[in-house]
Scaffold this motif. Sequence first.
Motif, PDB file in Angstrom:
ATOM      1  N   GLN A 207      -0.445  24.480  38.193  1.00 48.15           N
ATOM      2  CA  GLN A 207      -0.206  23.638  37.009  1.00 48.15           C
ATOM      3  C   GLN A 207      -1.299  22.580  36.866  1.00 48.15           C
ATOM      4  O   GLN A 207      -1.692  21.943  37.840  1.00 48.15           O
ATOM      5  CB  GLN A 207       1.153  22.956  37.116  1.00 48.15           C
ATOM      6  CG  GLN A 207       2.328  23.909  37.278  1.00 48.15           C
ATOM      7  CD  GLN A 207       2.474  24.858  36.119  1.00 48.15           C
ATOM      8  OE1 GLN A 207       2.619  24.422  34.971  1.00 48.15           O
ATOM      9  NE2 GLN A 207       2.428  26.158  36.388  1.00 48.15           N
ATOM     10  N   THR A 208      -1.759  22.374  35.642  1.00 47.28           N
ATOM     11  CA  THR A 208      -2.731  21.310  35.375  1.00 47.28           C
ATOM     12  C   THR A 208      -2.120  20.196  34.526  1.00 47.28           C
ATOM     13  O   THR A 208      -2.787  19.202  34.234  1.00 47.28           O
ATOM     14  CB  THR A 208      -3.973  21.873  34.654  1.00 47.28           C
ATOM     15  OG1 THR A 208      -3.569  22.542  33.458  1.00 47.28           O
ATOM     16  CG2 THR A 208      -4.716  22.847  35.564  1.00 47.28           C
ATOM     17  N   SER A 209      -0.872  20.365  34.130  1.00 43.02           N
ATOM     18  CA  SER A 209      -0.110  19.322  33.448  1.00 43.02           C
ATOM     19  C   SER A 209       1.360  19.583  33.737  1.00 43.02           C
ATOM     20  O   SER A 209       1.742  20.689  34.142  1.00 43.02           O
ATOM     21  CB  SER A 209      -0.369  19.328  31.934  1.00 43.02           C
ATOM     22  OG  SER A 209       0.040  20.556  31.365  1.00 43.02           O
ATOM     23  N   LEU A 210       2.187  18.573  33.526  1.00 43.96           N
ATOM     24  CA  LEU A 210       3.616  18.752  33.756  1.00 43.96           C
ATOM     25  C   LEU A 210       4.217  19.568  32.616  1.00 43.96           C
ATOM     26  O   LEU A 210       4.103  19.180  31.451  1.00 43.96           O
ATOM     27  CB  LEU A 210       4.309  17.387  33.856  1.00 43.96           C
ATOM     28  CG  LEU A 210       3.968  16.564  35.101  1.00 43.96           C
ATOM     29  CD1 LEU A 210       4.593  15.168  35.006  1.00 43.96           C
ATOM     30  CD2 LEU A 210       4.441  17.264  36.375  1.00 43.96           C
ATOM     31  N   PRO A 211       4.846  20.690  32.921  1.00 39.73           N
ATOM     32  CA  PRO A 211       5.411  21.523  31.852  1.00 39.73           C
ATOM     33  C   PRO A 211       6.567  20.820  31.147  1.00 39.73           C
ATOM     34  O   PRO A 211       7.263  19.997  31.756  1.00 39.73           O
ATOM     35  CB  PRO A 211       5.899  22.775  32.593  1.00 39.73           C
ATOM     36  CG  PRO A 211       6.068  22.347  34.008  1.00 39.73           C
ATOM     37  CD  PRO A 211       5.055  21.276  34.255  1.00 39.73           C
ATOM     38  N   PRO A 212       6.787  21.118  29.873  1.00 41.62           N
ATOM     39  CA  PRO A 212       7.845  20.444  29.115  1.00 41.62           C
ATOM     40  C   PRO A 212       9.243  20.755  29.633  1.00 41.62           C
ATOM     41  O   PRO A 212      10.175  19.997  29.379  1.00 41.62           O
ATOM     42  CB  PRO A 212       7.656  20.951  27.684  1.00 41.62           C
ATOM     43  CG  PRO A 212       6.886  22.224  27.824  1.00 41.62           C
ATOM     44  CD  PRO A 212       6.015  22.048  29.022  1.00 41.62           C
ATOM     45  N   ARG A 213       9.382  21.829  30.377  1.00 39.45           N
ATOM     46  CA  ARG A 213      10.695  22.183  30.921  1.00 39.45           C
ATOM     47  C   ARG A 213      10.506  22.968  32.221  1.00 39.45           C
ATOM     48  O   ARG A 213       9.581  23.780  32.328  1.00 39.45           O
ATOM     49  CB  ARG A 213      11.489  23.007  29.907  1.00 39.45           C
ATOM     50  CG  ARG A 213      12.931  23.258  30.321  1.00 39.45           C
ATOM     51  CD  ARG A 213      13.737  23.881  29.185  1.00 39.45           C
ATOM     52  NE  ARG A 213      15.110  24.147  29.600  1.00 39.45           N
ATOM     53  CZ  ARG A 213      16.081  23.244  29.584  1.00 39.45           C
ATOM     54  NH1 ARG A 213      15.821  22.015  29.162  1.00 39.45           N
ATOM     55  NH2 ARG A 213      17.300  23.544  29.978  1.00 39.45           N
ATOM     56  N   VAL A 214      11.373  22.716  33.206  1.00 41.67           N
ATOM     57  CA  VAL A 214      11.348  23.466  34.458  1.00 41.67           C
ATOM     58  C   VAL A 214      12.745  23.999  34.741  1.00 41.67           C
ATOM     59  O   VAL A 214      13.750  23.445  34.274  1.00 41.67           O
ATOM     60  CB  VAL A 214      10.868  22.592  35.642  1.00 41.67           C
ATOM     61  CG1 VAL A 214       9.422  22.172  35.443  1.00 41.67           C
ATOM     62  CG2 VAL A 214      11.761  21.371  35.829  1.00 41.67           C
ATOM     63  N   ASN A 215      12.796  25.074  35.496  1.00 41.65           N
ATOM     64  CA  ASN A 215      14.071  25.661  35.909  1.00 41.65           C
ATOM     65  C   ASN A 215      14.421  25.122  37.292  1.00 41.65           C
ATOM     66  O   ASN A 215      13.850  25.536  38.301  1.00 41.65           O
ATOM     67  CB  ASN A 215      13.967  27.186  35.939  1.00 41.65           C
ATOM     68  CG  ASN A 215      15.303  27.851  36.249  1.00 41.65           C
ATOM     69  OD1 ASN A 215      16.302  27.175  36.518  1.00 41.65           O
ATOM     70  ND2 ASN A 215      15.322  29.172  36.230  1.00 41.65           N
TER      71      ASN A 215
END
Length: 236
Positions: A207-215
Amino acid sequence: MRTRTTTATTGLVTALAALLVLTGCTGSGSGRPAASSSVATVPAQSGGGSGFEGPRPQDQNLLAWTGDPNDAGHVTAQSSAGVGGRVTLVRIVLREQITWSNVWLGLAGIDPNAQLANCYLGVYDATGTLVATTPDISPQLMTDAIAKPFALGKPFTAAPGTYFIALLLNGTWATNGLTLKSTGAGISVNAGLAPPNLRYSTLLTGQTSLPPRVNLVEQSVSTINTGWASQWYAVS
């Protein structure tokens, strides 16, 4: 005769006193005072208690924390290959509504030769939705090895509940150079817990940025159990 009369009177008084206690004579509707009781009444305790309850975040002008910073005497070190590109999650529970503006991180050591980019702190709610994030904090990880605040791009109102502070690091650094403050809990940090409620975990790679949603069901402890655990955070 006098002796008998005195004895009878004394016995009558004693009997009447005993009768009043046994019948629980009260003044209800009679105008007479209630009989006294020998059982002490325990006073009700106030909700907050009056004894010493230990340090609180407010004692240090903070709103919440993962633990008393006085106990954060250990350092967590991991290689860039071990945690680079992974989203590290640390659970924090809020007991009251706050305006969340900053994430405090205990930076224990820096690597002056590190090459950092795309490093972020953020906040996920209990559904795994990203509710706030910082700009790239790479420059701040290169200076001042102290506990310090990292401002969110936009403060938000956080209702009571469970949140996850997210850390994403990218770049290269010396394993024992860039270090964070933590407790000495080690692999016991998640005792009694399972996904999606792990206290310390990692998610994803590359990852290069924090994703908008994680499981959150995909929370993993494999990296946590190698020593990358129990980072200290606070909220202001």
